[in-house]
Write an enzyme that holds these catalytic residues in place. Structure first.
Site, PDB file in Angstrom:
ATOM      1  N   ASP A 249       0.851  -1.200   0.000  1.00  0.00           N
ATOM      2  CA  ASP A 249       0.000   0.000   0.000  1.00  0.00           C
ATOM      3  C   ASP A 249       0.881   1.241   0.000  1.00  0.00           C
ATOM      4  O   ASP A 249       1.586   1.501   0.974  1.00  0.00           O
ATOM      5  CB  ASP A 249      -0.902  -0.046   1.253  1.00  0.00           C
ATOM      6  CG  ASP A 249      -2.106   0.871   1.142  1.00  0.00           C
ATOM      7  OD1 ASP A 249      -2.054   1.819   0.337  1.00  0.00           O
ATOM      8  OD2 ASP A 249      -3.092   0.632   1.863  1.00  0.00           O
ATOM      9  N   HIS A 341      -9.786  -1.213  -7.491  1.00  0.00           N
ATOM     10  CA  HIS A 341      -9.486  -0.053  -6.637  1.00  0.00           C
ATOM     11  C   HIS A 341      -8.456   0.871  -7.267  1.00  0.00           C
ATOM     12  O   HIS A 341      -8.654   2.094  -7.335  1.00  0.00           O
ATOM     13  CB  HIS A 341      -9.010  -0.530  -5.260  1.00  0.00           C
ATOM     14  CG  HIS A 341      -8.652   0.596  -4.357  1.00  0.00           C
ATOM     15  ND1 HIS A 341      -9.601   1.450  -3.827  1.00  0.00           N
ATOM     16  CD2 HIS A 341      -7.451   1.042  -3.906  1.00  0.00           C
ATOM     17  CE1 HIS A 341      -8.997   2.362  -3.081  1.00  0.00           C
ATOM     18  NE2 HIS A 341      -7.691   2.139  -3.107  1.00  0.00           N
TER      19      HIS A 341
END
Ligand code: HEM
Length: 430
Positions: A249, A341
């Protein structure tokens, strides 16, 4: 409020506008890449501030606790507090973070707010330099800052208290609602934010305790949201941290310092006091981990548009490859699903870019372990970056099946402080 050994109270020392004693740290230019840890695997201090305290040599073999392996000791490494920009924004992501949301005492005025900001700026400068805050009887726990940073954010109530309501960015005063919001007011906006980060959770806890204690005459803590990344040392420094969903991330964060600067720093055109500052949003997102865990790796990768093992986009081979939303397969179908996403979140213009600095969180509840992400992002203007991106995600993001937004708070991030001054001087002394 605690009294120092000199018998002078902190308020008397700092609240009356006394000039603060500087630290040995100079500069303030932040030259690190973002989204990665400093390239300092040996703990030499090279990843910390100029003038940083010397780090001890790496220690080989079993440590005192009898653990095997090579140990890198980096507790003494510091980040600079004073400078053009606040620390903790372009600073490489530390492993631990806590976000502290404060409410000002009822009836606070500009003088009270200035006293509070002077006091907390002095605390932050000392703690970040590995020194005890003024008034601390014993400062042992301050001596391993481990790249501690303290970052200040201002919420709408602070602007009202100092008599400058017009100086609050409209989006900080009122964040638009999004269709997927399930916000609990418990995690809502506050007057003041302190983001405190360190590689060491002991240091973090000490800094939190002292900052909350010293603020107590002027402000009370409404919430503390604490999070973590993989422990420093479990992967080489510079590796993008994984979140609790198992995904790397931060891969798409800009790393070129000039690009990072263009994403982060407000130009002050709309609000001159904010020049060199930034804007920040914290979204608390609960994640349904049980159902996520049971998905196949392939399904997870379709959901994110990136691979689990190395974070590379499904349209590329390296983690640093850019997500290509236009690439199609032999059948003419997009390689990355339009609702993946990363595809939905990807900036459509330079103004939509942001630097994400999230932390994972867990909370024990009566129903079991709650897990989630403290989505934390800095950008020059929330209205042109976070808002349109979040609108797109709320409309159709594969992640919405697992992640629920349960908290939201936005802040204006003042520029850094000149040595001897305080964070917020450009607002209060304009
Ligand atoms: C539970 C919530 C979330 C999780 C677990 C999550 C996780 C991730 C992951 C794993 C990536 C791909 C790797 C990377 O580029 O960092 C990513 C990309 C990204 N996410 Fe999120 N995210 C969440 C929420 C959000 C929210 C609320 C926003 C902003 C409104 C956002 C904005 C972005 C952006 C801008 C990218 C980069 C897209 C690109 O340019 O490739 N994310 N996120």
């Amino acid at each position: 409020m605690s009294a120092g050994t000199s018998g002078l109270s902190r308020r008397a020392l700092l609240g009356g506008g006394a000039v603060l004693a500087g630290t040995a740290l100079g500069g303030g230019v932040i030259g690190h890449a973002v989204g990665a840890r400093p390239g300092d695997p040996e703990g030499t201090g090279a990843g910390g501030a100029e003038g940083a305290m010397p780090a001890r040599e790496p220690v080989a073999g079993p440590g005192a606790a009898g653990r095997p392996g090579t140990q890198s000791v980096h507790g003494a490494v510091t980040e600079p507090f004073w400078g053009a920009h606040q620390p903790g924004i372009a600073t490489p992501h530390q492993a631990h973070g806590v976000f502290l949301g404060f409410d000002l005492a009822r009836g606070s005025d500009a003088a009270a707010v200035e006293s509070l900001l002077r006091l907390l700026s002095d605390d932050a400068a000392r703690l970040m330099a590995g020194r005890a805050p003024l008034g601390a009887v014993d400062g042992q726990l301050a001596t391993t800052p481990a790249r501690l940073t303290v970052t200040f954010g201002f919420g709408p109530g602070l602007f009202d208290a100092v008599g400058r309501p017009e100086a609050c960015p409209p989006v900080v005063r009122q964040m638009p609602a999004f269709s997927t919001d399930r916000l609990d007011p418990r995690w809502g906006p506050t007057d003041l934010l302190l983001q405190v980060c360190s590689e060491d959770p002991m240091t973090l806890t000490y800094a939190q305790r002292r900052l909350v204690r010293d603020a107590a005459d002027f402000a009370s803590l409404r919430w503390a949201q604490r999070g973590f990344l993989p422990a420093r040392g479990s992967e080489p420094d510079g590796t993008t941290p994984r979140n609790l969903m198992g995904m790397r991330d931060g891969s798409a964060n800009e790393s070129d310092p000039a690009q990072v600067a263009s994403v982060l720093w407000n130009d002050g055109r709309a609000l001159p006091w904010l020049a060199g500052g930034s804007q920040f949003v914290l979204r608390r997102m609960r994640i349904d981990m049980a159902t996520w865990d049971d998905l196949s790796t392939e399904a997870k990768e379709i959901g994110f548009g990136r691979r689990v093992h190395d974070g590379s986009p499904l349209t590329g081979t390296q983690e640093s490859d850019v997500v290509d939303r236009t690439k199609v397969d032999d059948q003419g179908f997009p390689v990355i699903a339009p609702n993946a996403h990363a595809a939905r979140a990807q900036a459509r213009s330079a103004a939509e870019r942001m630097i994400r600095r999230p932390y994972n969180y867990t909370v024990e509840t009566e129903k079991g372990l709650e897990e989630g992400l403290l989505f934390a992002a800095y950008q020059a203007d929330l209205a042109t970056a976070f808002v349109p991106v979040q609108r797109r995600l709320a409309e159709a993001d594969a992640l919405n099946a697992w992640a629920t937004h349960i908290g939201s708070a936005a802040y204006a991030i003042p520029p850094g402080a000149k040595e001897g001054s305080f964070v917020g001087a450009t607002l209060l002394r304009a």
